[in-house]
Design a protein around this motif. Structure first.
Motif, PDB file in Angstrom:
ATOM      1  N   ARG A 159       0.825  -1.219   0.000  1.00  0.00           N
ATOM      2  CA  ARG A 159       0.000   0.000   0.000  1.00  0.00           C
ATOM      3  C   ARG A 159       0.860   1.272   0.000  1.00  0.00           C
ATOM      4  NH1 ARG A 159      -3.701  -0.778   5.035  1.00  0.00           N
ATOM      5  NH2 ARG A 159      -1.708  -1.634   5.763  1.00  0.00           N
ATOM      6  N   PRO A 160       1.904   1.343   0.853  1.00  0.00           N
ATOM      7  CA  PRO A 160       2.790   2.514   0.769  1.00  0.00           C
ATOM      8  C   PRO A 160       3.437   2.667  -0.603  1.00  0.00           C
ATOM      9  CG  PRO A 160       3.133   1.348   2.818  1.00  0.00           C
ATOM     10  CD  PRO A 160       2.220   0.502   2.003  1.00  0.00           C
ATOM     11  N   TYR A 161       3.785   1.551  -1.208  1.00  0.00           N
ATOM     12  CA  TYR A 161       4.371   1.601  -2.551  1.00  0.00           C
ATOM     13  C   TYR A 161       3.371   2.193  -3.549  1.00  0.00           C
ATOM     14  CZ  TYR A 161       5.127  -0.387  -7.222  1.00  0.00           C
ATOM     15  OH  TYR A 161       5.228  -0.564  -8.575  1.00  0.00           O
ATOM     16  N   VAL A 162       2.127   1.730  -3.489  1.00  0.00           N
ATOM     17  CA  VAL A 162       1.097   2.251  -4.397  1.00  0.00           C
ATOM     18  C   VAL A 162       0.898   3.745  -4.145  1.00  0.00           C
ATOM     19  CG1 VAL A 162      -1.373   2.161  -4.970  1.00  0.00           C
ATOM     20  CG2 VAL A 162      -0.076   0.039  -4.668  1.00  0.00           C
ATOM     21  N   HIS A 163       0.901   4.142  -2.879  1.00  0.00           N
ATOM     22  CA  HIS A 163       0.724   5.557  -2.531  1.00  0.00           C
ATOM     23  C   HIS A 163       1.834   6.407  -3.157  1.00  0.00           C
ATOM     24  CE1 HIS A 163       0.903   9.195   0.003  1.00  0.00           C
ATOM     25  NE2 HIS A 163      -0.385   8.985   0.249  1.00  0.00           N
ATOM     26  N   ARG A 164       3.087   5.953  -3.016  1.00  0.00           N
ATOM     27  CA  ARG A 164       4.207   6.716  -3.570  1.00  0.00           C
ATOM     28  C   ARG A 164       4.140   6.771  -5.099  1.00  0.00           C
ATOM     29  NH1 ARG A 164       6.830   3.962   0.651  1.00  0.00           N
ATOM     30  NH2 ARG A 164       7.495   2.297  -0.764  1.00  0.00           N
ATOM     31  N   LEU A 165       3.791   5.642  -5.695  1.00  0.00           N
ATOM     32  CA  LEU A 165       3.714   5.587  -7.152  1.00  0.00           C
ATOM     33  C   LEU A 165       2.620   6.513  -7.673  1.00  0.00           C
ATOM     34  CD1 LEU A 165       4.606   4.268  -9.838  1.00  0.00           C
ATOM     35  CD2 LEU A 165       2.978   2.415  -9.372  1.00  0.00           C
ATOM     36  N   ALA A 166       1.449   6.471  -7.047  1.00  0.00           N
ATOM     37  CA  ALA A 166       0.319   7.279  -7.511  1.00  0.00           C
ATOM     38  C   ALA A 166       0.575   8.767  -7.318  1.00  0.00           C
ATOM     39  CB  ALA A 166      -0.953   6.852  -6.774  1.00  0.00           C
ATOM     40  N   THR A 167       1.079   9.146  -6.151  1.00  0.00           N
ATOM     41  CA  THR A 167       1.326  10.569  -5.910  1.00  0.00           C
ATOM     42  C   THR A 167       2.441  11.094  -6.806  1.00  0.00           C
ATOM     43  OG1 THR A 167       2.765   9.965  -4.045  1.00  0.00           O
ATOM     44  CG2 THR A 167       0.477  10.535  -3.535  1.00  0.00           C
ATOM     45  N   GLY A 168       3.446  10.244  -7.083  1.00  0.00           N
ATOM     46  CA  GLY A 168       4.519  10.667  -7.983  1.00  0.00           C
ATOM     47  C   GLY A 168       4.027  10.931  -9.387  1.00  0.00           C
ATOM     48  N   LEU A 169       2.947  10.270  -9.777  1.00  0.00           N
ATOM     49  CA  LEU A 169       2.373  10.453 -11.114  1.00  0.00           C
ATOM     50  C   LEU A 169       1.176  11.407 -11.094  1.00  0.00           C
ATOM     51  CD1 LEU A 169       2.554   6.735 -12.343  1.00  0.00           C
ATOM     52  CD2 LEU A 169       3.850   8.680 -13.256  1.00  0.00           C
ATOM     53  N   ARG A 170       0.972  12.064  -9.956  1.00  0.00           N
ATOM     54  CA  ARG A 170      -0.102  13.052  -9.773  1.00  0.00           C
ATOM     55  C   ARG A 170      -1.485  12.444 -10.034  1.00  0.00           C
ATOM     56  NH1 ARG A 170       3.835  15.349 -12.610  1.00  0.00           N
ATOM     57  NH2 ARG A 170       2.665  15.354 -14.578  1.00  0.00           N
TER      58      ARG A 170
END
Length: 735
Positions: free
Chosen positions: A20-31
């Motif tokens: 879940r933290p990985y998905v959060h970082r990936l999604a926020t990095g891609l706006r």
């Protein structure tokens, strides 16, 4: 710019691994905006953003996943945009069909290890440091979805500092459920000591025996080089000869005790951290009582912060063996049963929910599947139309639950004849059924009517029972381990298995697939004088094979030899057996390696250790209608013994002769059946010398050879084979 929305369902090992933290970082990095959360099926994701950014997210999601994650499937559905602002991790959902996979326990990662020994870090020397990349998982999980409230960490509310890390997307403890620190987490205790860790180190250095609470249960520890401490531990544990495992501080200490090749180093340092069997150096610095009569040592590196602290402070290897008396399961709820074994108990207040022993591997092959592996699923080569429970064997028991194309193999449980072990078996089945949401409709069991696992199956209501012959299950286990369905030529060599003809099987040549088998050949049967007594006393098998032999084994047992021979000849309490294990017992007794055993397979193990691997020739053995004459091997062995040939050469020639005969039988079966694949299974194939010689011989003859890697060749793999067969017999379809 137009925005698009996608709903994702991700299944596999995606809870408890920082997904879940990985998905959060990936999604926020891609706006991207949306949310991610756990539920009983895995991880759900809702995203929206530009078409290009959503496409990049979908491509990166499996490609850059956390190293401990194992994605099995990503389902993507187009949806309308919801106008969400930002991306968040939301509360887990607890309803629906349970498909979530629970990760295994992971060894302490490099980042946590740096903190552990950093004097400026707030977790300096804290024995329970962990993060999203390491620490307890399976042994603390009570239920899914995997959240702190459903683990044994629920009783440890996070302090302000830990809560800040837990909610910080840039921190590696972002949503790490077991996260804790000295202010809010578990604590060590050793009686009323003010310094439990320091007192434990001092007691070990003084030669005392210590009970230590670990991830999946208690261990018993003592200095590995201290002769008295090792002998006292062996005596108190009531373990006469079976080798102890040794924990070393680092690879340097490992290399001082054993020859560590590239595979061994990879196994020792991987995140699973099993016990690794390695060739011991001639003058390895361990007490004689640690591993008598064996050329191997079982080594492991520290896998918890507590282990790292103990080994670093102590500075030398320790024996670290399961906290139990011989034949009992590892203690995990309290140390009451260890009071008479240990001089002191180093414990802590984080409950263990599931007992889990250490895994054992050799050369990349699993010999005992437990901590670090369980409960990660093993893919089946077909889909189960109905949920399956496979109850396993009587010895080295594991059970297996299967649904769809996934098999959930339990950790090693042990021998069901012990009451505590049987309780662990029944409790474990109930826990797995709850954890994975599987209610079995088909239950597979061994043919032996008196196995406690068979009786358990027979006592269940409302299920379809499937009886599976022991050696068919062995070959099916090897097939499943290799993702195949057969047919193959199956060589199933072990100690004991119930034969449909009323004899004891154990040296079998089968033509088999998951649907059935034909017994095409076997070792020539001989009596087992005294039944189970012949297992405990290998000299009885020497008497059964060669009743008139005049060697020291007969002289040592002179008073009992004639009655045992008469028992065998008159078929009184002497069931016929084709067991390869009993053939090895006879050879060991005839060479004065072992008259009586104190643990299963001891005579064969010690015989293998005596063999000279550089010897290339072998004894001849007749094969008549695919019945292999083991007596021929023993008569040749006796002739060499009388001629004064070196024991190491004799032992090797015995192994080589049996291997040559097996290859010859497989060649004949290929002529009869057209099959070119051979599956090798059964506990005898944990003999690395025999396995290597047979595999090499088969390869030279153009065969394709299937061997075990992920599950044990011994009875610890039986339940997987039973499950695969039950799935096939209930009209399964290809996976």
């Amino acid at each position: 710019m137009s925005r698009v929305g996608r709903d994702l369902r991700v299944t596999g090992v995606v809870q408890g691994v920082g997904f879940r933290p990985y998905v959060h970082r990936l999604a926020t990095g891609l706006r991207l905006s949306g949310r991610v959360g756990n539920d009983v099926a895995g991880v759900f994701i809702e995203i929206e953003g530009t078409h290009e950014n959503v496409a990049e997210f979908l491509a990166a999601l499996p490609r850059d996943a956390p190293p401990l994650a194992r994605i099995e499937r990503v389902e993507v559905t187009a949806c309308t945009t919801r106008g969400a602002g930002g991306f968040e991790i939301v509360t887990s959902r607890g309803d629906g069909t349970r498909d979530a996979l629970v990760p295994a326990d992971f060894a302490t990662c490099a980042d946590c290890l740096r903190e552990l020994f950093d004097p400026s870090d707030r977790r300096h020397r804290y024995p329970f440091v962990n993060c999203t990349h390491c620490g307890p998982r399976f042994t603390i999980v009570r239920d899914v979805p995997y959240d702190r409230m459903r683990t044994t960490m629920a009783g440890f509310p996070m302090c302000t500092a830990c809560r800040a890390e837990y909610t910080d997307p840039s921190d590696r403890r972002f949503h790490a459920e077991p996260t804790c620190c000295p202010a809010c987490g578990p604590r060590l205790a050793l009686g009323d000591s003010a310094d439990p860790l320091g007192d434990a180190v001092a007691r070990l250095a003084d030669g005392q025996v210590l009970a230590i609470k670990g991830l999946g249960g208690f261990h018993l520890a003592a200095l590995a080089a201290h002769p008295t401490a090792a002998s006292v531990l062996r005596s108190r544990k009531r373990r006469a000869d079976k080798p102890f495992a040794v924990m070393v501080t680092d690879l340097r200490q490992a290399a001082a005790l054993c020859e560590v090749d590239e595979t061994g180093e990879r196994e020792l340092t991987g995140h699973r951290r099993p016990i690794v069997l390695l060739p011991r150096r001639p003058h390895a610095g361990v007490a004689a009582a640690v591993a008598p009569a064996t050329g191997e040592l079982g080594l492991m590196l520290p896998y918890t912060p507590l282990h790292h602290l103990l080994l670093r402070d102590l500075g030398e290897p320790i024996v670290l063996t399961s906290g139990n008396l011989s034949d009992e399961p590892i203690a995990y709820r309290d140390a009451d049963r260890l009071i008479d074994v240990a001089d002191a108990v180093l414990t802590h207040d984080r409950p263990i929910h599931v007992r889990t022993d250490d895994s054992v591997v050799r050369g990349g092959t699993v010999l005992r599947r437990a901590r670090g592996h369980a409960p990660e699923p093993i893919g089946l080569p077909l889909r189960c139309p109905e949920p399956v429970l496979a109850c396993g064997a009587e010895l080295k028991n594991t059970f297996c639950l299967a649904r769809d194309s996934q098999a959930f193999l339990s950790p090693h449980i042990g021998d069901l004849t012990d009451h505590e072990t049987h309780t662990s078996f029944t409790e474990g089945i109930a826990h797995f059924q709850r954890l994975f949401g599987i209610t079995p409709r088909v239950v597979a069991h061994d043919l032996h009517p008196d196995y406690l696992s068979t009786r358990y199956a027979a006592g269940l209501d409302g299920v379809e029972l499937v009886a599976v012959q022991h050696h068919h299950a062995h070959i099916a286990s090897c097939l499943a381990d290799n993702g195949e369905t057969g047919p193959v030529i199956g060589v199933a060599f072990d100690g004991t298995g119930f034969g449909p003809d009323g004899t004891v099987w154990g040296g079998e040549f089968l033509v088999a697939d998951l649907a059935g088998y034909v017994r095409a050949g076997h070792l020539r049967p001989v009596p087992m004088p005294g039944g189970d007594a012949a297992v405990r006393q290998p000299w009885r098998m020497a008497a059964a094979y060669l009743p008139d032999v005049d060697l020291p084994v007969a002289q040592r047992n002179a008073a009992r030899w004639a009655p045992v021979v008469a028992m065998a000849r008159n078929a009184v309490n002497a069931p016929l057996t084709s067991s390869a294990g009993r053939l090895f017992d006879a050879a060991a007794a005839l060479l004065d390696v072992r008259d009586e055993i104190t643990y299963e397979g001891q005579a064969a193990i010690e015989l293998e250790q005596r063999a000279d691997p550089s010897t290339s020739d072998g004894y001849p053995a007749a094969v008549d209608d695919l019945v292999l004459c083991g007596e021929d091997l023993l008569r040749a062995l006796v002739a060499d013994r009388r001629a004064g040939v070196d024991l190491a050469v004799i032992a090797a020639r015995f192994h080589n002769g049996l291997a040559d005969a097996v290859v010859a039988c497989c060649a004949r079966l290929r002529e009869d059946t057209g099959l070119n694949a051979v599956a090798l299974s059964g506990g005898v194939f944990q003999n690395s010398l025999l396995s290597r010689r047979i595999s090499d011989g088969l390869h030279r003859n153009g065969f394709r050879v299937l061997t075990h890697r992920r599950v044990p060749a011994n009875d610890g793999g039986i339940s997987l084979g039973q499950a695969a067969i039950a799935a096939r017999l209930t009209t399964a379809v290809p996976a």
